[in-house]
Write a protein that holds these residues in place. Structure first.
Motif, mmCIF file in Angstrom:
data_model
loop_
_atom_site.group_PDB
_atom_site.id
_atom_site.type_symbol
_atom_site.label_atom_id
_atom_site.label_comp_id
_atom_site.label_asym_id
_atom_site.label_seq_id
_atom_site.Cartn_x
_atom_site.Cartn_y
_atom_site.Cartn_z
ATOM 1 N N CYS A 1 3.026 5.458 -5.718
ATOM 2 C CA CYS A 1 1.847 6.239 -5.776
ATOM 3 C C CYS A 1 2.111 7.498 -5.217
ATOM 4 N N LYS A 2 1.353 8.707 -5.698
ATOM 5 C CA LYS A 2 1.467 9.887 -5.017
ATOM 6 C C LYS A 2 0.847 9.723 -3.717
ATOM 7 N N ALA A 3 1.319 10.356 -2.639
ATOM 8 C CA ALA A 3 0.962 10.064 -1.033
ATOM 9 C C ALA A 3 -0.050 11.033 -0.775
ATOM 10 N N ASP A 4 0.117 12.276 -1.088
ATOM 11 C CA ASP A 4 -0.679 13.268 -0.902
ATOM 12 C C ASP A 4 -2.150 13.479 -1.784
ATOM 13 N N SER A 5 -3.066 13.001 -1.474
ATOM 14 C CA SER A 5 -4.303 13.147 -2.463
ATOM 15 C C SER A 5 -5.269 14.021 -1.942
ATOM 16 N N TRP A 6 -5.030 14.857 -1.120
ATOM 17 C CA TRP A 6 -6.145 15.544 -0.469
ATOM 18 C C TRP A 6 -6.925 16.056 -1.471
ATOM 19 N N GLU A 7 -6.662 16.525 -2.500
ATOM 20 C CA GLU A 7 -7.414 17.440 -3.559
ATOM 21 C C GLU A 7 -7.631 16.480 -4.545
ATOM 22 N N ASP A 8 -7.209 15.112 -4.701
ATOM 23 C CA ASP A 8 -7.572 14.394 -5.930
ATOM 24 C C ASP A 8 -8.851 13.695 -6.063
ATOM 25 N N ALA A 9 -9.397 13.385 -7.008
ATOM 26 C CA ALA A 9 -10.562 12.425 -7.031
ATOM 27 C C ALA A 9 -10.473 11.224 -6.582
ATOM 28 N N PRO A 10 -11.524 10.503 -5.825
ATOM 29 C CA PRO A 10 -11.257 9.336 -5.101
ATOM 30 C C PRO A 10 -10.698 8.235 -6.152
ATOM 31 N N ASN A 11 -10.037 7.292 -5.449
ATOM 32 C CA ASN A 11 -9.308 6.270 -6.251
ATOM 33 C C ASN A 11 -8.685 6.562 -7.560
ATOM 34 N N THR A 12 -7.830 7.524 -7.623
ATOM 35 C CA THR A 12 -6.934 8.094 -8.481
ATOM 36 C C THR A 12 -5.535 7.659 -8.593
ATOM 37 N N ASN A 13 -5.219 7.658 -7.218
ATOM 38 C CA ASN A 13 -3.863 7.501 -6.812
ATOM 39 C C ASN A 13 -3.495 5.863 -6.154
ATOM 40 N N ILE A 14 -3.714 5.010 -7.045
ATOM 41 C CA ILE A 14 -3.975 3.582 -6.416
ATOM 42 C C ILE A 14 -3.081 2.577 -7.570
ATOM 43 N N CYS A 15 -2.582 1.660 -6.870
ATOM 44 C CA CYS A 15 -1.837 0.744 -7.944
ATOM 45 C C CYS A 15 -1.876 -0.839 -7.082
ATOM 46 N N PRO A 16 -1.649 -1.887 -7.912
ATOM 47 C CA PRO A 16 -1.868 -3.227 -7.477
ATOM 48 C C PRO A 16 -1.279 -3.176 -6.050
ATOM 49 N N VAL A 17 -0.093 -2.614 -5.678
ATOM 50 C CA VAL A 17 0.513 -2.969 -4.311
ATOM 51 C C VAL A 17 -0.489 -2.272 -3.073
ATOM 52 N N CYS A 18 -0.888 -0.970 -3.228
ATOM 53 C CA CYS A 18 -1.641 -0.449 -2.224
ATOM 54 C C CYS A 18 -2.877 -0.663 -2.276
ATOM 55 N N THR A 19 -3.579 -1.498 -3.473
ATOM 56 C CA THR A 19 -4.675 -1.890 -3.064
ATOM 57 C C THR A 19 -4.662 -3.451 -3.177
ATOM 58 N N GLY A 20 -3.756 -3.894 -2.583
ATOM 59 C CA GLY A 20 -3.654 -5.244 -2.191
ATOM 60 C C GLY A 20 -3.934 -6.508 -3.126
ATOM 61 N N LEU A 21 -3.460 -6.403 -4.444
ATOM 62 C CA LEU A 21 -3.769 -7.186 -5.472
ATOM 63 C C LEU A 21 -2.861 -8.462 -5.092
ATOM 64 N N PRO A 22 -3.177 -9.700 -5.562
ATOM 65 C CA PRO A 22 -2.322 -10.739 -5.261
ATOM 66 C C PRO A 22 -1.209 -10.661 -6.084
ATOM 67 N N GLY A 23 0.249 -11.362 -5.738
ATOM 68 C CA GLY A 23 1.184 -11.490 -6.298
ATOM 69 C C GLY A 23 2.060 -10.016 -6.537
ATOM 70 N N VAL A 24 1.852 -9.376 -5.680
ATOM 71 C CA VAL A 24 2.848 -7.997 -5.715
ATOM 72 C C VAL A 24 3.471 -7.987 -4.514
ATOM 73 N N LEU A 25 4.440 -7.203 -4.483
ATOM 74 C CA LEU A 25 5.531 -7.202 -3.122
ATOM 75 C C LEU A 25 5.774 -5.588 -2.937
#
Ligand code: ADP
Ligand code: ZN
Ligand code: MG
Length: 486
Positions: free
Chosen positions: A27-51
């Motif tokens: 996911c893109k790291a710098d989201s200073w200007e982005d809308a909330p919750n637009t740079n997220i994926c299963p890994v960084c949101t801690g969904l089960p089964g991801v590494l």
């Protein structure tokens, strides 16, 4: 007898590294200007089964910082889970490093300038580093009316946590430390280091003691400070408060204080409870971090001469004052530009410094470009100053030439010829104008002859105006004295 106190301060900083992607996902790291919750994926949101997969760029940037802080980069370090519950932490733990972290030791030899020294002399303060490790950031929560929102964009953004020993002794020193750290981060190109934007964050730990003592008294911790000035302001107020308390015979409680920037006051957030039990354990989903000599060498190829070393070298090599050097080493680009121009000019470095600090920097700031983007190259600046040294142009012309060089990208010599701006040192040409001015101003001539010799300057000015600043000033004065008959 009144007691003299000194402050004891340690800073905990969080530095957001400027990698393109997050630390354990793409996911893109710098989201200073982005809308909330637009740079997220299963890994960084801690969904089960991801590494998680470690981003090597994070390691490289952190190693550069560690080396620049004179810390010892460890060949083997570990990631650990720091477990706690909070809505902005979807996994329920933060991946951090605990007892075997990326680097050990380190220090910054902090030059405290005369302007930040109560004795007005300036000195060096050695600030030791207590801890330096890599970790992931958490998300953000915000309250609106009676609802609470959570934004996970920041989850998994790479951070370096760097904590100093309690080696700082005043609010000004703390401010200087942050200024130097910010400079270093930008110099290394690893973080924007901008406190207002939150990519450099700082908590300040403050206690006081009798001056000269070596005991560590109970400290308070100041949080939520969003600029270097606010850090200084908050520390100053906290030192004053602690002194008042102690003078009243009260003891200092280990509070956590919240800085309210609008009101400029500290508020008690909470009294320190027993340290939360984070139940640290090695992160089982990641391998230990191995940095072998080969990789380390490869990374350290990108370690430039550091700002403080360069500052010291320029001061001794070029014999220019501390004030100049601090401006000229403000960023790496500028220091490179300066050294290149001095090398090509081969004359007094102070002359280049003066032009650079005043006219050139003003122009750069107005244009909003970087030093490297300037069409006025170091070579052009060097030859501009040389044209003046040789008397081919005067200072007014030189100043007028700067924007012309920048617009056209042409070298000063060519422009002087094209524009016809060379100094006129042709006796006959100047004499004609001098005679004309003298003829036109009989009253001034009379005053001059009556003894008001200072009028010579006025006459030179008139000739200059007539010749649009291009007359050789010294020659003009000689001719004028002749024509005026004295
Ligand atoms: P804590 O147990 O509160 O986490 P640490 O020992 O981890 O404290 O230190 C946190 C920060 O506080 C460090 O920057 C350290 O230099 C600073 N610090 C520790 N003791 C003191 C003190 N007595 N006065 C001021 N700062 C201190
Ligand atoms: Zn992600
Ligand atoms: Mg601690």
């Amino acid at each position: 007898m009144s007691v003299e106190y000194e402050a004891v301060i340690g800073l905990e900083t969080h530095i957001q590294l400027n990698t393109k992607t997050k630390i354990f996902c793409s996911c893109k790291a710098d989201s200073w200007e982005d809308a909330p919750n637009t740079n997220i994926c299963p890994v960084c949101t801690g969904l089960p089964g991801v590494l998680p997969v470690l981003n090597e760029k994070v390691v490289e940037k952190a190693v550069l910082l560690a080396a620049a802080m004179h810390a010892e980069v460890q060949p083997l370090s570990f990631f650990d889970r720091k477990n706690y519950f909070y809505p902005d932490l979807p996994k329920g733990y933060q991946i951090s490093q605990y007892d075997q972290s990326l680097a050990k030791g380190g220090y910054l030899e902090l030059p405290v300038p005369a302007s930040a020294d109560a004795d007005g002399k300036g000195y060096i303060r050695k600030v030791r580093i207590h801890k330096l490790h890599i970790e992931e950031d958490a998300g953000k929560t915000k309250k609106e009316k009676n609802r609470r929102f959570v934004d996970f964009n920041r989850c998994g953004v790479p951070l370096v946590e760097m904590v100093t020993e309690p080696d700082l002794r005043s609010a000004d020193e703390a401010g200087q430390y942050l200024i130097r750290l910010r400079q270093l981060l930008r110099w290394l190109g690893i973080s924007e280091g901008d406190m207002e934007k939150g990519n450099l964050r700082c908590d300040a730990n403050v206690s006081i003691r009798e001056k000269g003592s070596s005991i560590l008294n109970t400290k308070t911790e100041i949080k939520n400070v969003n600029s270097i000035d606010a850090v200084k302001d908050a520390i100053r107020k906290e030192i004053e408060r602690q002194i008042r308390e102690v003078e009243k015979g009260n003891t200092i409680k280990p509070w956590t204080l919240d800085w309210d920037d609008n009101a400029g006051v500290l508020r008690m957030m909470r009294s320190k409870e027993t340290e939360a039990d984070y139940r640290y354990f090695h992160e089982p989903d990641l391998l230990p971090l191995e940095i072998n000599e080969e990789w380390k060498k490869e990374i350290l190829k990108n370690l430039p001469e550091l700002p403080l070393e360069r500052r010291a070298r320029l001061m001794t090599e070029m014999q220019i004052p501390e004030y100049d050097v601090d401006i000229l080493t403000g960023d790496c680009d500028l220091a490179d530009y300066f050294e290149e121009a001095v090398k090509l000019y081969k004359g007094d470095a102070k002359k280049i410094s003066n032009w650079l600090m005043n006219d050139v920097l003003r122009m750069r700031n107005e244009l909003g470009v970087t030093m490297a983007e300037m069409k006025l190259t170091p070579a052009y600046l060097a030859s501009l100053v040389r044209l003046m040294d040789e008397g081919k142009i005067n200072i007014t012309t030189a100043k007028n030439l700067l924007p012309k060089i920048q617009e056209s990208g042409k070298d000063p010599q060519t422009l002087v010829e094209e524009l016809g701006w060379a100094v006129v040192s042709d006796d006959a040409a100047i004499r004609v104008v001098c005679e004309k001015i003298v003829a036109q101003n009989p009253n001034e001539v009379q005053s001059y002859k009556d003894g008001k010799e200072s009028l010579i300057g006025w006459f030179v000015g008139q000739v200059m105006r007539e010749m649009r600043g291009k007359a050789d000033a010294k020659l003009t004065q000689e001719i004028l004295r002749e024509v005026l008959g004295k």
